[in-house]
Enzyme design. Structure first.
Site, PDB file in Angstrom:
ATOM      1  N   HIS A 168      -3.162   1.314   9.213  1.00 33.40           N
ATOM      2  CA  HIS A 168      -2.443   2.022  10.263  1.00 33.40           C
ATOM      3  C   HIS A 168      -3.422   2.220  11.617  1.00 33.40           C
ATOM      4  O   HIS A 168      -2.663   2.511  12.506  1.00 33.40           O
ATOM      5  CB  HIS A 168      -2.048   3.319   9.707  1.00 33.40           C
ATOM      6  CG  HIS A 168      -3.002   4.382   9.594  1.00 33.40           C
ATOM      7  ND1 HIS A 168      -3.584   4.835   8.430  1.00 33.40           N
ATOM      8  CD2 HIS A 168      -3.556   5.123  10.551  1.00 33.40           C
ATOM      9  CE1 HIS A 168      -4.489   6.011   8.661  1.00 33.40           C
ATOM     10  NE2 HIS A 168      -4.459   6.252  10.090  1.00 33.40           N
TER      11      HIS A 168
ATOM     12  N   ASP B   1      -3.401   0.556   2.625  1.00 36.42           N
ATOM     13  CA  ASP B   1      -3.896   0.949   4.132  1.00 36.42           C
ATOM     14  C   ASP B   1      -5.265   0.409   4.787  1.00 36.42           C
ATOM     15  O   ASP B   1      -6.018   1.317   5.093  1.00 36.42           O
ATOM     16  CB  ASP B   1      -3.615   2.434   4.207  1.00 36.42           C
ATOM     17  CG  ASP B   1      -3.445   2.884   5.585  1.00 36.42           C
ATOM     18  OD1 ASP B   1      -3.258   2.055   6.459  1.00 36.42           O
ATOM     19  OD2 ASP B   1      -3.957   4.116   5.961  1.00 36.42           O
TER      20      ASP B   1
ATOM     21  N   SER C 157      -9.436   8.575  11.205  1.00 37.13           N
ATOM     22  CA  SER C 157      -9.040   7.654  10.295  1.00 37.13           C
ATOM     23  C   SER C 157      -9.750   6.207  10.409  1.00 37.13           C
ATOM     24  O   SER C 157     -10.041   5.762  11.384  1.00 37.13           O
ATOM     25  CB  SER C 157      -7.526   7.257  10.730  1.00 37.13           C
ATOM     26  OG  SER C 157      -6.921   6.892   9.651  1.00 37.13           O
TER      27      SER C 157
END
Length: 347
Positions: A91, A121, A198
């Site tokens: 992402h 992911d 992230s």
């Protein structure tokens, strides 16, 4: 497979991407065959680097953590191999193929996204730079209470370090809270993570990567320091597959599921009040070939008890595609068992 709401979990889970909140989208049953590490990476489950103070550990690890800019988004990444291979979250890179990678020494270079897997992911970026310091990787899961350090670029503040502990392992977040598939087999930490973390590193007290930071529950949902990371064993497995084949093979069952609760079971006169309720069987799928039916309740996957849809995803993640597994079912008021040979879903 999808899941409906499960009680007791906040409906707000935040993906840590680029300074703004969005619903976490996907994580499902990924491959967890024992990884065979690439020779140029620093996977060393037994050869732990020296410990030392937090300052010393961070000083050794910081050069292995990068900042990634993908269009308007910003996230973090970790040096996986010395020859320019970097791993991050899918992402973070989104749909772009070119990103900018900033290193701890202040240099910035262009990066090429060479593979991504939306199910886990995870994504792999390659830069034209050699001699990079790969982060040492710990394959075994950390234990609750161990030191945890999160390193990344929250809100663009590069090489930010936060300290906490491993709060739990094997965590599950229902699909109803993520807007897609449930998140399973995550590491929970109270080391503060924020938008931009992230894809960054979650390391232990010896500077070994134990996970890739993935998501957090924000304070607006009533949470205090609830962060989650993808275990390093999954990172290694998926990254090596992306490097070798450009895709990742996932086990495939072929059913649409919902978590069975007492509120669902009682009006239907069911004798069980927990498990994974089969809502739909996809034609031609492994489940169809094994004669699973809508209305079946899966209560056991080989030797693993199944109480929720997340349990199914966790069990699948630990199972190789092509393996035959025994599913214990409740069907029409009685118990039965079917044997299913899992298929392969490549992404």
């Amino acid at each position: 497979m999808t899941a409906t709401a499960a009680p007791g979990i906040s409906t707000v889970i935040t993906k840590i991407l680029g300074g703004f909140a969005a619903a976490v989208v996907v994580l499902t049953a990924g491959c967890t065959d024992e990884a065979s590490p690439a020779t140029s990476s620093s996977v060393a489950a037994d050869a732990a680097p020296p410990g030392g103070s937090v300052v010393e550990v961070v000083s050794r690890t910081e050069p292995s953590v990068v900042t990634i800019r993908a269009g308007e988004g910003l996230g973090s990444g970790v040096v996986y191999r010395a020859d320019g291979v970097i791993v991050t979250n899918a992402h973070v890179v989104g749909s772009v193929k070119q990103v900018q990678v900033a290193f701890a020494d202040g240099t910035q270079v262009a990066g090429q996204v060479i593979g991504a897997d939306e199910i886990t992911d995870l994504a792999v970026v390659r830069v034209q730079r050699t001699g990079l310091p790969p982060v040492p990787i710990r394959l075994e899961l950390p234990k609750p209470g161990e030191t945890a350090l999160a390193i990344g670029s929250p809100l663009g503040f590069e090489n930010t370090v936060t300290q906490g502990i491993i709060s739990g392992v094997g965590r599950q977040i229902p699909g109803s809270t993520t807007g897609g598939r449930p998140l399973v087999d995550l590491i929970q930490t109270d080391a503060a993570i924020s938008p931009g973390n992230s894809g960054g590193a979650l390391i232990d007290g010896q500077g070994r990567l134990v996970g890739l930071n993935e998501a957090y529950i924000p304070p607006s949902a009533g949470a205090v320091s609830l962060g989650f990371a993808i275990p390093s064993s999954t990172v290694v497995d998926v990254t090596d597959q992306l490097l070798s084949t450009g895709s990742v093979a996932h086990p495939y069952l072929g059913v649409v599921l919902t978590t069975l609760t007492a509120d669902i079971a009682q009006p239907l006169g069911m004798k069980v009040t927990s498990g994974a309720l089969v809502r739909q069987v996809q034609p031609g799928s492994p489940a169809d070939a094994a004669d699973l039916r809508a209305g079946d309740v899966i209560v056991k996957f080989d030797d693993k008890q199944i109480a929720t849809v997340g349990d199914i995803y966790a069990a699948l993640r630990e199972t190789a595609p092509g393996k035959s597994v025994a599913l214990r079912l409740h069907r029409d008021g009685s118990g039965t068992q079917v044997q299913v040979t899992l298929g392969t879903l490549s992404r």
